[in-house]
Write an enzyme that holds these catalytic residues in place. Sequence first.
Site, PDB file in Angstrom:
ATOM      1  N   ARG A 223       0.854  -1.190   0.000  1.00  0.00           N
ATOM      2  CA  ARG A 223       0.000   0.000   0.000  1.00  0.00           C
ATOM      3  C   ARG A 223       0.888   1.236   0.000  1.00  0.00           C
ATOM      4  O   ARG A 223       2.062   1.181   0.389  1.00  0.00           O
ATOM      5  CB  ARG A 223      -0.938  -0.006   1.211  1.00  0.00           C
ATOM      6  CG  ARG A 223      -0.241  -0.165   2.553  1.00  0.00           C
ATOM      7  CD  ARG A 223      -1.235  -0.241   3.690  1.00  0.00           C
ATOM      8  NE  ARG A 223      -1.883   1.040   3.927  1.00  0.00           N
ATOM      9  CZ  ARG A 223      -1.388   2.007   4.686  1.00  0.00           C
ATOM     10  NH1 ARG A 223      -0.218   1.852   5.291  1.00  0.00           N
ATOM     11  NH2 ARG A 223      -2.022   3.144   4.858  1.00  0.00           N
TER      12      ARG A 223
ATOM     13  N   ARG B 259      -3.337  10.381   2.732  1.00  0.00           N
ATOM     14  CA  ARG B 259      -4.262  10.847   3.766  1.00  0.00           C
ATOM     15  C   ARG B 259      -5.147  11.939   3.187  1.00  0.00           C
ATOM     16  O   ARG B 259      -4.626  12.928   2.657  1.00  0.00           O
ATOM     17  CB  ARG B 259      -3.485  11.392   4.958  1.00  0.00           C
ATOM     18  CG  ARG B 259      -2.675  10.326   5.635  1.00  0.00           C
ATOM     19  CD  ARG B 259      -1.962  10.918   6.840  1.00  0.00           C
ATOM     20  NE  ARG B 259      -1.032   9.936   7.381  1.00  0.00           N
ATOM     21  CZ  ARG B 259      -0.009  10.244   8.158  1.00  0.00           C
ATOM     22  NH1 ARG B 259       0.214  11.511   8.481  1.00  0.00           N
ATOM     23  NH2 ARG B 259       0.781   9.307   8.606  1.00  0.00           N
TER      24      ARG B 259
ATOM     25  N   ARG C  38      20.527  -3.933   1.745  1.00  0.00           N
ATOM     26  CA  ARG C  38      20.854  -2.601   1.245  1.00  0.00           C
ATOM     27  C   ARG C  38      21.590  -1.853   2.344  1.00  0.00           C
ATOM     28  O   ARG C  38      21.395  -2.119   3.527  1.00  0.00           O
ATOM     29  CB  ARG C  38      19.578  -1.834   0.879  1.00  0.00           C
ATOM     30  CG  ARG C  38      19.021  -2.220  -0.455  1.00  0.00           C
ATOM     31  CD  ARG C  38      17.943  -1.245  -0.908  1.00  0.00           C
ATOM     32  NE  ARG C  38      16.807  -1.225  -0.028  1.00  0.00           N
ATOM     33  CZ  ARG C  38      16.304  -0.130   0.541  1.00  0.00           C
ATOM     34  NH1 ARG C  38      16.869   1.059   0.337  1.00  0.00           N
ATOM     35  NH2 ARG C  38      15.247  -0.193   1.310  1.00  0.00           N
TER      36      ARG C  38
ATOM     37  N   ARG D 278      17.849  11.812   0.669  1.00  0.00           N
ATOM     38  CA  ARG D 278      17.353  12.821   1.606  1.00  0.00           C
ATOM     39  C   ARG D 278      18.500  13.479   2.353  1.00  0.00           C
ATOM     40  O   ARG D 278      19.626  12.965   2.357  1.00  0.00           O
ATOM     41  CB  ARG D 278      16.357  12.204   2.584  1.00  0.00           C
ATOM     42  CG  ARG D 278      16.916  11.032   3.377  1.00  0.00           C
ATOM     43  CD  ARG D 278      15.842  10.442   4.282  1.00  0.00           C
ATOM     44  NE  ARG D 278      16.448   9.551   5.270  1.00  0.00           N
ATOM     45  CZ  ARG D 278      15.835   9.054   6.318  1.00  0.00           C
ATOM     46  NH1 ARG D 278      14.572   9.342   6.548  1.00  0.00           N
ATOM     47  NH2 ARG D 278      16.458   8.266   7.164  1.00  0.00           N
TER      48      ARG D 278
ATOM     49  N   GLU E 123      22.102  11.248   2.398  1.00  0.00           N
ATOM     50  CA  GLU E 123      22.030   9.783   2.387  1.00  0.00           C
ATOM     51  C   GLU E 123      22.001   9.247   0.958  1.00  0.00           C
ATOM     52  O   GLU E 123      21.169   9.673   0.152  1.00  0.00           O
ATOM     53  CB  GLU E 123      20.773   9.304   3.119  1.00  0.00           C
ATOM     54  CG  GLU E 123      20.817   9.606   4.601  1.00  0.00           C
ATOM     55  CD  GLU E 123      19.700   8.928   5.379  1.00  0.00           C
ATOM     56  OE1 GLU E 123      18.892   8.196   4.768  1.00  0.00           O
ATOM     57  OE2 GLU E 123      19.653   9.138   6.597  1.00  0.00           O
TER      58      GLU E 123
ATOM     59  N   TYR F 151      13.618  -6.439   9.025  1.00  0.00           N
ATOM     60  CA  TYR F 151      13.679  -5.047   9.467  1.00  0.00           C
ATOM     61  C   TYR F 151      12.846  -4.909  10.743  1.00  0.00           C
ATOM     62  O   TYR F 151      11.676  -5.285  10.761  1.00  0.00           O
ATOM     63  CB  TYR F 151      13.159  -4.067   8.407  1.00  0.00           C
ATOM     64  CG  TYR F 151      13.213  -2.667   8.971  1.00  0.00           C
ATOM     65  CD1 TYR F 151      14.409  -1.968   8.985  1.00  0.00           C
ATOM     66  CD2 TYR F 151      12.098  -2.110   9.591  1.00  0.00           C
ATOM     67  CE1 TYR F 151      14.493  -0.717   9.590  1.00  0.00           C
ATOM     68  CE2 TYR F 151      12.177  -0.864  10.197  1.00  0.00           C
ATOM     69  CZ  TYR F 151      13.385  -0.177  10.189  1.00  0.00           C
ATOM     70  OH  TYR F 151      13.464   1.041  10.811  1.00  0.00           O
TER      71      TYR F 151
ATOM     72  N   ASP G  10      11.785  -2.057  13.755  1.00  0.00           N
ATOM     73  CA  ASP G  10      11.923  -0.763  14.413  1.00  0.00           C
ATOM     74  C   ASP G  10      12.409  -1.010  15.836  1.00  0.00           C
ATOM     75  O   ASP G  10      12.297  -2.126  16.361  1.00  0.00           O
ATOM     76  CB  ASP G  10      10.563  -0.051  14.430  1.00  0.00           C
ATOM     77  CG  ASP G  10      10.353   0.805  13.191  1.00  0.00           C
ATOM     78  OD1 ASP G  10      11.358   1.333  12.664  1.00  0.00           O
ATOM     79  OD2 ASP G  10       9.202   0.948  12.758  1.00  0.00           O
TER      80      ASP G  10
HETATM   81  P1  FDA Z   1      21.619  -3.736  16.023  1.00  0.00           P
HETATM   82  O1  FDA Z   1      22.105  -3.843  14.636  1.00  0.00           O
HETATM   83  O2  FDA Z   1      21.305  -2.401  16.556  1.00  0.00           O
HETATM   84  O3  FDA Z   1      22.689  -4.397  16.996  1.00  0.00           O
HETATM   85  C1  FDA Z   1      23.411  -5.563  16.653  1.00  0.00           C
HETATM   86  C2  FDA Z   1      24.793  -5.470  17.273  1.00  0.00           C
HETATM   87  O4  FDA Z   1      25.467  -6.718  17.094  1.00  0.00           O
HETATM   88  C3  FDA Z   1      25.676  -4.402  16.649  1.00  0.00           C
HETATM   89  O5  FDA Z   1      26.128  -3.505  17.633  1.00  0.00           O
HETATM   90  C4  FDA Z   1      26.830  -5.205  16.040  1.00  0.00           C
HETATM   91  O6  FDA Z   1      28.074  -4.526  16.116  1.00  0.00           O
HETATM   92  C5  FDA Z   1      26.834  -6.443  16.906  1.00  0.00           C
HETATM   93  N1  FDA Z   1      27.473  -7.594  16.254  1.00  0.00           N
HETATM   94  C6  FDA Z   1      27.182  -8.102  15.036  1.00  0.00           C
HETATM   95  N2  FDA Z   1      28.009  -9.132  14.760  1.00  0.00           N
HETATM   96  C7  FDA Z   1      28.829  -9.284  15.829  1.00  0.00           C
HETATM   97  C8  FDA Z   1      29.890 -10.166  16.141  1.00  0.00           C
HETATM   98  N3  FDA Z   1      30.313 -11.113  15.282  1.00  0.00           N
HETATM   99  N4  FDA Z   1      30.522 -10.049  17.336  1.00  0.00           N
HETATM  100  C9  FDA Z   1      30.143  -9.084  18.211  1.00  0.00           C
HETATM  101  N5  FDA Z   1      29.135  -8.205  17.960  1.00  0.00           N
HETATM  102  C10 FDA Z   1      28.487  -8.309  16.790  1.00  0.00           C
HETATM  103  N6  FDA Z   1      14.026   2.161  14.220  1.00  0.00           N
HETATM  104  C11 FDA Z   1      13.072   3.001  14.717  1.00  0.00           C
HETATM  105  O7  FDA Z   1      12.300   2.601  15.593  1.00  0.00           O
HETATM  106  N7  FDA Z   1      13.009   4.307  14.270  1.00  0.00           N
HETATM  107  C12 FDA Z   1      13.841   4.795  13.318  1.00  0.00           C
HETATM  108  O8  FDA Z   1      13.733   5.960  12.939  1.00  0.00           O
HETATM  109  C13 FDA Z   1      14.833   3.922  12.787  1.00  0.00           C
HETATM  110  N8  FDA Z   1      15.707   4.366  11.840  1.00  0.00           N
HETATM  111  C14 FDA Z   1      16.588   3.492  11.257  1.00  0.00           C
HETATM  112  C15 FDA Z   1      17.420   3.936  10.249  1.00  0.00           C
HETATM  113  C16 FDA Z   1      18.297   3.050   9.623  1.00  0.00           C
HETATM  114  C17 FDA Z   1      19.183   3.523   8.525  1.00  0.00           C
HETATM  115  C18 FDA Z   1      18.317   1.694  10.041  1.00  0.00           C
HETATM  116  C19 FDA Z   1      19.209   0.700   9.364  1.00  0.00           C
HETATM  117  C20 FDA Z   1      17.523   1.258  11.077  1.00  0.00           C
HETATM  118  C21 FDA Z   1      16.647   2.147  11.695  1.00  0.00           C
HETATM  119  N9  FDA Z   1      15.837   1.737  12.750  1.00  0.00           N
HETATM  120  C22 FDA Z   1      14.892   2.598  13.269  1.00  0.00           C
HETATM  121  C23 FDA Z   1      15.905   0.353  13.255  1.00  0.00           C
HETATM  122  C24 FDA Z   1      16.841   0.176  14.468  1.00  0.00           C
HETATM  123  O9  FDA Z   1      18.150   0.504  14.099  1.00  0.00           O
HETATM  124  C25 FDA Z   1      16.727  -1.277  14.933  1.00  0.00           C
HETATM  125  O10 FDA Z   1      15.453  -1.486  15.477  1.00  0.00           O
HETATM  126  C26 FDA Z   1      17.722  -1.664  16.003  1.00  0.00           C
HETATM  127  O11 FDA Z   1      19.010  -1.392  15.576  1.00  0.00           O
HETATM  128  C27 FDA Z   1      17.591  -3.141  16.279  1.00  0.00           C
HETATM  129  O12 FDA Z   1      18.452  -3.520  17.301  1.00  0.00           O
HETATM  130  P2  FDA Z   1      19.238  -4.907  17.240  1.00  0.00           P
HETATM  131  O13 FDA Z   1      19.790  -5.096  18.590  1.00  0.00           O
HETATM  132  O14 FDA Z   1      18.363  -5.965  16.688  1.00  0.00           O
HETATM  133  O15 FDA Z   1      20.360  -4.707  16.128  1.00  0.00           O
END
Ligand code: FDA
Length: 389
Positions: A175, A179, A258, A289, A312, A360, A362
């Site tokens: 979708r 609005r 990506r 953006r 970006e 993905y 949040d």
């Molecule tokens: P996250 O990726 O944060 O943490 C994983 C960790 O594991 C990292 O610190 C990494 O270094 C570590 N790791 C990986 N492999 C490892 C290894 N082999 N040894 C040791 N450590 C290791 N959400 C939202 O609510 N509002 C928003 O506006 C946004 N905006 C946004 C923008 C962009 C560009 C992205 C990509 C994402 C968002 N998000 C978001 C999503 C948000 O970033 C996401 O919800 C959290 O990062 C998820 O947390 P995690 O702990 O799952 O992963």
Amino acid sequence: MTADLVIVGSGFFGLTIAEQAASELGLKVVVIDRRHHVGGNAYSETEEQTGIEVHRYGAHLFHTSNERVWEYVNRFTTFTNYVHKVYGVHKGEVYSLPINLATINQFFRANLTPGDARALIQEQAGELAGTDPQNLNDKGIQLIGRPLYEAFIKHYTGKQWQTDPKDLPAGIISRLPVRYNYDNRYFNDKYEGLPTNGYTAWIEKMAEHPNIDVRLNTDFFDESHEYSREKVVGKIPVVYTGPVDRYFDFVAGDLSWRTIDFEQEVLEVGDFQGTSVLNYNDVDVPYTRIIEPRHFHPERDYQTEKTVIMREFSRFAEKGDEPYYPVNTADDREKLLKYRDLAAAEKSVLFGGRLGTYKYLDMHMAIGSALSMFDNKIRPHFESGTAFE
Ligand code: FDA
């Protein structure tokens, strides 16, 4: 200390598990992260020349309608009353997004009522009514009509994917929000705001419990330290939030992602664009953006001589790039099924978070799913001896 539980990754998923395990069950928890900081992708830092808080891995706006998550996060930080709004540039004019009545009336140079606008969009979407769109381009036209689709969606999406929408699968969008009123709040959630003292203060507070030992610059797959995969799997329960394909040495192939390149610049002007996020919807501008982080915190007393902006650029990730958004092709989904089977067979390791599940999430979803994993798997294991799986 000898750990009761090892957590790989100090993002919101890993830290929620760590905090709950330490404070609810009194466990000794070791959290390792290969980066030099805690917080995963939500980490932010102060830009040196301006003192402005910059979200290192892209703009992070907190929002949720989940009461439990809202109550939980408020234990560690208060939130400002920031309400996220986005604007977009098309052919030299600035429009309000997501598409709403202000966008429609400005675009068609009209003063349509909600009913008029609905009828107009329906008529324009009728161009492909009754067909089964095979690509994103046709799907977009079918959803909101060609004029709005081509102005606000086509090129922006093309830039995000570096692919002509005619060559993208229709399934990427189900979708497109339109609005038929003047509400331009970006999120529809009940709660929204930014952590008053910044993301890093919030994240550090989650890791504050004396039973939590955070080890930075420590990669799970580097065998030189005592909490490497080699040394702990099968001996200490592990929650792994790194990439699932990496854990299994890519046996079923690489999952595709990506990524975004950020081009950060300090400008000798107090305010560059007057708002936090300005999209560039046309094809002639290479970036998607520009973020101006000072506008995330209008309540702060930032200096007024300089500002910082981030452009970006979106592209497909290659090995070594930061994985941001799952591409999720049919091929990826097939590989993911294989990784899920392997993960299920890996007793004593739980996979979670956005990288561990290739989804993905949040922030509020990552925290919510960590709270569920804690309730359904970790607590029962440590309290009643159920299997750690
Ligand atoms: P996250 O990726 O944060 O943490 C994983 C960790 O594991 C990292 O610190 C990494 O270094 C570590 N790791 C990986 N492999 C490892 C290894 N082999 N040894 C040791 N450590 C290791 N959400 C939202 O609510 N509002 C928003 O506006 C946004 N905006 C946004 C923008 C962009 C560009 C992205 C990509 C994402 C968002 N998000 C978001 C999503 C948000 O970033 C996401 O919800 C959290 O990062 C998820 O947390 P995690 O702990 O799952 O992963």
